[in-house]
Structures are given as C-alpha cells and as structure tokens.
Design an enzyme around this catalytic site. Sequence first.
Site, PDB file in Angstrom:
ATOM      1  N   SER A 132      -2.845   9.482  17.262  1.00 13.24           N
ATOM      2  CA  SER A 132      -4.187   8.788  18.482  1.00 13.24           C
ATOM      3  C   SER A 132      -3.944   9.389  19.649  1.00 13.24           C
ATOM      4  O   SER A 132      -2.849   9.654  20.187  1.00 13.24           O
ATOM      5  CB  SER A 132      -4.189   7.324  18.371  1.00 13.24           C
ATOM      6  OG  SER A 132      -4.191   6.838  16.801  1.00 13.24           O
TER       7      SER A 132
HETATM    8  N1  SAH Z   1      -0.274   5.574  14.332  1.00 10.81           N
HETATM    9  C1  SAH Z   1      -0.115   6.899  13.799  1.00 10.81           C
HETATM   10  C2  SAH Z   1      -1.682   7.488  13.575  1.00 10.81           C
HETATM   11  C3  SAH Z   1      -1.867   7.089  12.462  1.00 10.81           C
HETATM   12  S1  SAH Z   1      -3.425   7.909  11.753  1.00 10.81           S
HETATM   13  C4  SAH Z   1       0.483   7.864  14.740  1.00 10.81           C
HETATM   14  O1  SAH Z   1       1.215   7.105  15.788  1.00 10.81           O
HETATM   15  O2  SAH Z   1       0.787   9.067  14.657  1.00 10.81           O
HETATM   16  C5  SAH Z   1      -3.786   6.711  10.505  1.00 10.81           C
HETATM   17  C6  SAH Z   1      -2.801   6.740   9.262  1.00 10.81           C
HETATM   18  O3  SAH Z   1      -3.282   5.565   8.397  1.00 10.81           O
HETATM   19  C7  SAH Z   1      -2.922   8.051   8.592  1.00 10.81           C
HETATM   20  O4  SAH Z   1      -1.589   8.513   8.291  1.00 10.81           O
HETATM   21  C8  SAH Z   1      -3.060   7.464   7.016  1.00 10.81           C
HETATM   22  O5  SAH Z   1      -2.589   8.170   6.148  1.00 10.81           O
HETATM   23  C9  SAH Z   1      -2.747   6.185   7.101  1.00 10.81           C
HETATM   24  N2  SAH Z   1      -3.378   5.033   6.091  1.00 10.81           N
HETATM   25  C10 SAH Z   1      -4.651   4.877   5.907  1.00 10.81           C
HETATM   26  N3  SAH Z   1      -4.959   3.824   4.925  1.00 10.81           N
HETATM   27  C11 SAH Z   1      -3.635   3.472   4.775  1.00 10.81           C
HETATM   28  C12 SAH Z   1      -3.193   2.195   3.992  1.00 10.81           C
HETATM   29  N4  SAH Z   1      -4.018   1.384   3.360  1.00 10.81           N
HETATM   30  N5  SAH Z   1      -1.599   1.879   4.323  1.00 10.81           N
HETATM   31  C13 SAH Z   1      -1.029   2.721   4.986  1.00 10.81           C
HETATM   32  N6  SAH Z   1      -1.321   3.785   5.600  1.00 10.81           N
HETATM   33  C14 SAH Z   1      -2.534   3.902   5.689  1.00 10.81           C
END
Ligand code: SAH
Length: 230
Positions: free
Chosen positions: A72
């Site tokens: 993000s």
């Molecule tokens: N916080 C992260 C950005 C994450 S992007 C950072 O600082 O880099 C969102 C992430 O959520 C993705 O990697 C995706 O694979 C994950 N995601 C989506 N659905 C999910 C779920 N049900 N449980 C865990 N992770 C999930």
Amino acid sequence: MGRSADEVATRSERGDERDRMVERQLAGRGVDDARVLEAMRRVPRHLFVPEGVADRAYDDTPLPIGQKQTISQPYIVAAMIALLELPDGARVLEIGTGSGYAAAVCAELAAEVYTVERNAVLAERARQTLEASGYEGVHLRVGDGTRGWSEAAPFDGIMVAAGGPRVPGSLREQLRVGGRMVIPVGEDLRVQRLMVVTRTHVDAWREEDMGAVRFVPLVGEEGFAPESAG
Ligand code: SAH
C-alpha cells in the site's frame, strides 16, 4: 547481486527520504499521531519492495510486490494504523501480510503483532524480510485471515489490508471490548469504504465510514470467493 547480506547494514539507509516521506505525504496530509510518524520514519520500506522498484520505495504510491498484489501507499498505511488508536502494550492482528511492511510498522508500536497471508510465496518472502530487518518477533502464518487468529485473540487492533464484501464475523469476535478494526468494505471489487469498527460492548460494535479507498480483494471464507476475485 543478493542484498540479504547487506540488509542489516542498510536498515538505517535512506533516512532522509523517509523523513521527507513523513513530512510531505503523512504529516502534510493530516496524519498527526506522533508515534505513527516515528514508526514510519524507522521502518526501512526499501527493504520490503522488490529490488526492481526499490528506487521508488519512498514515492507517494502503492507498488507491485508480485503475485498480482501490492504494497500500500505509505499514506494509507499510516492513516490506517493511526485509526487503530493503539493503547500501550497493544496486541495487533493484521490480515494480508503482503510484503510485511505494515506488520513491521505495527511492530514499532505494539507489544505483539500477528499477521496472516493467504499467498504462501508472499508469506515466505515477508518472513525473510521481517527477520533480516530486525522484526523477527512478528508472528506470521499462511492461511485465510478472514477467520482471524483465534488462539491469539483478543486484539486491541485489527488491520485488514484487503477489501471484503462485509466485515468478517470472526474478526469482530476477536476484537477486545474497546478494540478497533480498520477494514475496507464493499461488494464492488474495485472500490471500498474504509470502515472503522469499534467493539463498544461484548455484544455491540460501532461502525464509522472514513471514505472511499481501493484495495486488492480479500479472498476467503468470510471474504470474496477465489473465482470472483480473479
Ligand atoms: N499490508 C501489505 C499489503 C497487502 S496487499 C504490505 O504492507 O505490503 C493485500 C494482501 O492480502 C495480499 O498479499 C493478499 O494475498 C492478501 N490476502 C487477500 N485475502 C486474504 C485472506 N483472506 N487472508 C490473508 N491474506 C489475504
């Protein structure tokens, strides 16, 4: 050239860029929680992005981290963590570890950080980055974060970094009374409302709408089905 051998040494690098990021993108846009700003100054974001985009690590933008996912934009990370209003000694749950960056920022502010990632490739990379940059205390597991992490509950703060169609009931139940969850919610896969959910009593939750945001889909039992999320 691998960078892992240099990572400890490079943790403190690019501090000037981080200071500028904090002044312009965060404080300049209304993030006024001093502890959050200090945490954002400390975490070496350039170690959490792929080498190919490391030169843009402090830009005002999300960046690709592989597996069709993104880290993000710094502003949204800071704004979401500020909205958690973490007490001292907080226990935090993050859903969607991605690169591990937001978990590291949380680790600067909280006593215990738990983070769940459904994509095993990203989770493994995040585990390595967190260890190499001094955040080995973060608890990380691969799985469906819509079900939370019940063994470690209750949490003072829950941060969901992907957008789901509704607030997962499991996550509501894993909030401590008085605890806060920040989560993008919307039936539409491309745009969500950023909601703050506060557990006001054992059986009552207050919801506040903080405005429109854009996150990758939350895929899981209490999120979108994998086929609908593409
Ligand atoms: N916080 C992260 C950005 C994450 S992007 C950072 O600082 O880099 C969102 C992430 O959520 C993705 O990697 C995706 O694979 C994950 N995601 C989506 N659905 C999910 C779920 N049900 N449980 C865990 N992770 C999930």
